[in-house]
Design an enzyme around this catalytic site. Structure first.
Site, PDB file in Angstrom:
ATOM      1  N   GLU A  32     105.176 -13.753  93.679  1.00  0.00           N
ATOM      2  CA  GLU A  32     106.068 -13.299  94.732  1.00  0.00           C
ATOM      3  C   GLU A  32     107.351 -14.123  94.603  1.00  0.00           C
ATOM      4  OE1 GLU A  32     104.696 -13.697  98.785  1.00  0.00           O
ATOM      5  OE2 GLU A  32     106.510 -12.729  99.535  1.00  0.00           O
ATOM      6  N   ARG A 257      91.748 -22.143  91.945  1.00  0.00           N
ATOM      7  CA  ARG A 257      93.134 -22.622  91.820  1.00  0.00           C
ATOM      8  C   ARG A 257      93.179 -23.969  91.119  1.00  0.00           C
ATOM      9  NH1 ARG A 257      96.253 -19.840  95.775  1.00  0.00           N
ATOM     10  NH2 ARG A 257      98.048 -21.189  95.593  1.00  0.00           N
ATOM     11  N   LYS A 267     103.931 -23.058  97.453  1.00  0.00           N
ATOM     12  CA  LYS A 267     105.378 -22.873  97.591  1.00  0.00           C
ATOM     13  C   LYS A 267     105.845 -23.220  98.995  1.00  0.00           C
ATOM     14  CE  LYS A 267     104.933 -18.884  95.603  1.00  0.00           C
ATOM     15  NZ  LYS A 267     105.090 -17.527  95.099  1.00  0.00           N
TER      16      LYS A 267
HETATM   17  P1  ATP Z   1     101.610 -20.364  96.712  1.00  0.00           P
HETATM   18  O1  ATP Z   1     100.566 -20.567  97.755  1.00  0.00           O
HETATM   19  O2  ATP Z   1     101.947 -21.590  95.961  1.00  0.00           O
HETATM   20  O3  ATP Z   1     102.810 -19.658  97.214  1.00  0.00           O
HETATM   21  P2  ATP Z   1     100.732 -17.890  95.761  1.00  0.00           P
HETATM   22  O4  ATP Z   1      99.365 -17.588  95.276  1.00  0.00           O
HETATM   23  O5  ATP Z   1     101.125 -17.364  97.077  1.00  0.00           O
HETATM   24  O6  ATP Z   1     100.924 -19.435  95.646  1.00  0.00           O
HETATM   25  P3  ATP Z   1     102.100 -16.087  94.044  1.00  0.00           P
HETATM   26  O7  ATP Z   1     103.530 -16.002  93.746  1.00  0.00           O
HETATM   27  O8  ATP Z   1     101.503 -15.009  94.854  1.00  0.00           O
HETATM   28  O9  ATP Z   1     101.836 -17.478  94.731  1.00  0.00           O
HETATM   29  O10 ATP Z   1     101.265 -16.344  92.725  1.00  0.00           O
HETATM   30  C1  ATP Z   1     101.363 -15.641  91.528  1.00  0.00           C
HETATM   31  C2  ATP Z   1     100.054 -15.814  90.808  1.00  0.00           C
HETATM   32  O11 ATP Z   1      99.817 -17.195  90.551  1.00  0.00           O
HETATM   33  C3  ATP Z   1      98.896 -15.312  91.637  1.00  0.00           C
HETATM   34  O12 ATP Z   1      98.038 -14.551  90.821  1.00  0.00           O
HETATM   35  C4  ATP Z   1      98.250 -16.565  92.140  1.00  0.00           C
HETATM   36  O13 ATP Z   1      96.890 -16.355  92.373  1.00  0.00           O
HETATM   37  C5  ATP Z   1      98.532 -17.547  90.993  1.00  0.00           C
HETATM   38  N1  ATP Z   1      98.506 -18.928  91.470  1.00  0.00           N
HETATM   39  C6  ATP Z   1      99.218 -19.462  92.482  1.00  0.00           C
HETATM   40  N2  ATP Z   1      98.903 -20.753  92.676  1.00  0.00           N
HETATM   41  C7  ATP Z   1      97.960 -21.067  91.759  1.00  0.00           C
HETATM   42  C8  ATP Z   1      97.220 -22.253  91.444  1.00  0.00           C
HETATM   43  N3  ATP Z   1      97.399 -23.387  92.126  1.00  0.00           N
HETATM   44  N4  ATP Z   1      96.335 -22.194  90.432  1.00  0.00           N
HETATM   45  C9  ATP Z   1      96.168 -21.077  89.741  1.00  0.00           C
HETATM   46  N5  ATP Z   1      96.820 -19.923  89.980  1.00  0.00           N
HETATM   47  C10 ATP Z   1      97.710 -19.899  90.978  1.00  0.00           C
HETATM   48 MG    MG Z   2     102.087 -16.090  98.177  1.00  0.00          MG
END
Ligand code: ATP
Ligand code: MG
Length: 552
Positions: A32, A257, A267
């Protein structure tokens, strides 16, 4: 591609290919665009790209931009840059927002089939009727609207007739389901917000749980890899694919994760650190963002090797940050030129060295990689050494400089401390030493031995440098919000995570470019800051010190 320990996702893919369930592998990395990528994302990138690559498949980069309030093109651009820098090439570049019309049509299909309805309840009312893990939910009074009424209302939602929150579209599944995600989840909401890609074309936006499976299906994604918190959403994911009558049937697979000790990995939290001024931007070298790690001096190879080593599982314990450091040392060992830099300078005058004379000494650029050749460093009557390499009253076993003691200057001569010069307050400001011309490095001198070798920089040709030394950003190993005392991760921010020293480097370093990496003798690996300007000292970020107790 990079080494990759065995993982259960790969096992699933192999089985799918062998059984004929799939005849190709298509994955996607779906960030995102609401922030900069962090090293947790690098794990998702690594898995999606390397698994597809291994089976001659393809990987799309797709921006999951269904939430216009938080998204921005600044983030889109930084994400593209980071994925490329990590060494990956995407097949297609897509935006979820490009599929809004198709998503709308699929929602209309659900309505027509009696599988979705417009609800007038507020978000709070919906929540209060949703039930709990032990109690079933209750149906909304609007649940049994006719198909025609729903079609009309949904069209008017799109046309902008209603304000934010006045109506939502919900999937009609089962308010008694033991899986709360299936209790008539909201699939569209009203938000009168300008979108970074579609502008003001839309005022209704699909919810993630509805949008994501459709995005995957449109792109023909076969294996939709996501993190473990989406496990309970998988039944809904499958429901959407089936009931929206998608031609292609993606399969969601969850993994744990990546977390790293002494930092935060979300983020939302990283944004807070930036906005509340704890760090100097998303690319501050203390941040676990890809741009922060790049600016600190980490290499794509080190990051990829690290991620490969962390393996793939359903669990998500925190990995020791020292493991990441181990991989950057490994990567830079043969690549980074050796050099000398004095972080906290103390002037030394070599009283028996001829005034005005400068000699140039040969020094290996990298003893572990002799192909890198030789550099030349000047030596003269005045040099700088490290303040910490002198003690007036040393404890026993101190082998560096003290009055009357002799040490080796790396690449040069033995020097002996003869005299200590102090200012009025008694601070040591200068040392007077003598050198022994017989002891020149490389001359084969064996007359006597000294126990200490220290580094130095010749004073008249030295180049000014600023050294930034980093400590962990967070003092708690695994910071979590809302512990007993109601503390947040911000209460654990390390107030001493940055230390700045002003010193000197060898003159042959005067033209370094941003991102050039070096091993400074005894101090560790450093990266020339990419934000260096022509004026002022050259700034170096310490990537990592030389020693670690970490063992793989
Ligand atoms: P955040 O909570 O940091 O915003 P998010 O999952 O909301 O992370 P996205 O932009 O939706 O962030 O993530 C893009 C991809 O990266 C998704 O498939 C998510 O599952 C993966 N991802 C995010 N954080 C991690 C992590 N700590 N380890 C492995 N994969 C991750
Ligand atoms: Mg997110």
């Amino acid at each position: 591609m990079d080494n990759q320990s065995s993982n259960f996702i790969r096992d699933i893919i192999i089985k799918d290919l062998e059984s004929g369930k799939r005849n190709e592998v298509v994955t996607r990395f779906p960030p995102e665009p609401n922030g900069y990528l962090h090293i947790g994302h690098a794990k998702s990138i690594f898995l999606n790209f390397s698994l597809a690559d291994e089976f001659k498949g393809k990987t799309n980069l797709r921006f999951d931009d269904t939430n216009p309030l938080k998204e921005d093109v600044e983030f889109v651009n930084s994400i593209k840059e980071d994925v490329k820098w990590l060494g990956y090439e995407w097949e297609g570049l897509f935006f979820a927002s490009d599929y809004f019309e198709e998503m709308y049509n699929r929602a209309v299909l659900l309505i027509k089939n009696g599988l979705a309805y417009v609800d007038d309840l507020s978000a709070d009312e919906i929540r209060s009727l949703r039930g709990t893990l032990t109690e079933p939910g209750q149906e909304s009074p609007y649940r049994n609207r006719s198909v025609d009424e729903n079609l009309d209302l949904f069209e008017r939602m799109r046309a902008g007739e209603f304000g934010n929150g006045e109506k939502v579209l919900r999937a009609k599944i089962d308010m008694k389901s033991p899986n709360i995600n299936l209790r008539d989840p909201v699939i569209y909401r009203i938000s009168h917000t300008t979108h970074h890609n579609t502008g003001d074309k839309w005022c209704i936006y699909p919810m993630y749980a509805f949008a994501h499976p459709i995005e995957d299906a449109i792109e023909g994604v076969t294996h939709s890899i996501c993190t473990i918190e989406f496990e309970d959403q998988r039944p809904l994911y499958n429901w959407v694919v089936e009931k929206c009558e998608m031609e292609s049937q993606p399969q969601q697979i969850e993994f744990g994760r990546l977390n790293i000790t002494n930092t935060v990995m979300s983020k939302r939290k990283l944004k807070q650190l930036v906005e509340e001024g704890y760090v100097d931007g998303w690319d501050d070298p203390r941040m676990p963002t890809i741009s922060g790690l790049r600016r600190k001096g980490f290499t794509p190879e080190a990051i990829r090797n690290f991620i490969g080593e962390t393996g793939v599982s359903k669990g998500s314990g925190a990995v020791d940050e020292q493991m990441l450091e181990h991989f950057v040392r490994e990567d830079l060992k043969l690549k980074a030129p050796r050099t000398m830099g004095v972080l906290k300078p103390l002037k030394v005058v070599i009283t028996n060295y001829p005034e005005g004379q400068v000699e140039w000494l040969d020094a290996e650029i990298n003893p572990e990689n002799p192909d890198m050749g030789i550099r030349q460093i000047p030596f003269s009557r005045e040099i700088y050494i490290e303040q910490d390499d002198f003690m007036e009253n040393p404890p026993s076993k101190y082998f560096r400089l003290f009055p009357g003691n002799e040490v080796r200057l790396k690449h040069a001569y033995f020097i002996k401390c003869e005299d200590v010069i102090k200012d009025e307050e008694g601070n040591v400001v200068e040392l007077h030493c003598t050198y022994d011309p017989e002891t020149k490095s490389g001359s084969g001198f064996t007359g006597r031995k000294v126990k200490g070798t220290i580094h130095w920089v010749e004073a008249t040709n030295a180049v000014a440098a600023e050294f930034r030394l980093y400590e962990p950003l967070i003092l708690d190993e695994t910071p979590e919000d809302g512990d007993d005392e109601g503390k947040t991760f911000l209460d654990h921010v390390n107030p001493n995570s940055l230390e700045v020293q002003n010193g000197f480097i060898e003159p042959n370093m005067k033209d370094v470019k941003g991102q050039d990496k070096f091993q400074f003798f005894r101090h560790g690996y450093f990266n020339a800051d990419p934000k260096n300007t022509a004026s002022g000292p050259i700034v170096f970020n310490r990537i990592v010190s030389l020693k670690s107790s970490f063992k793989l």
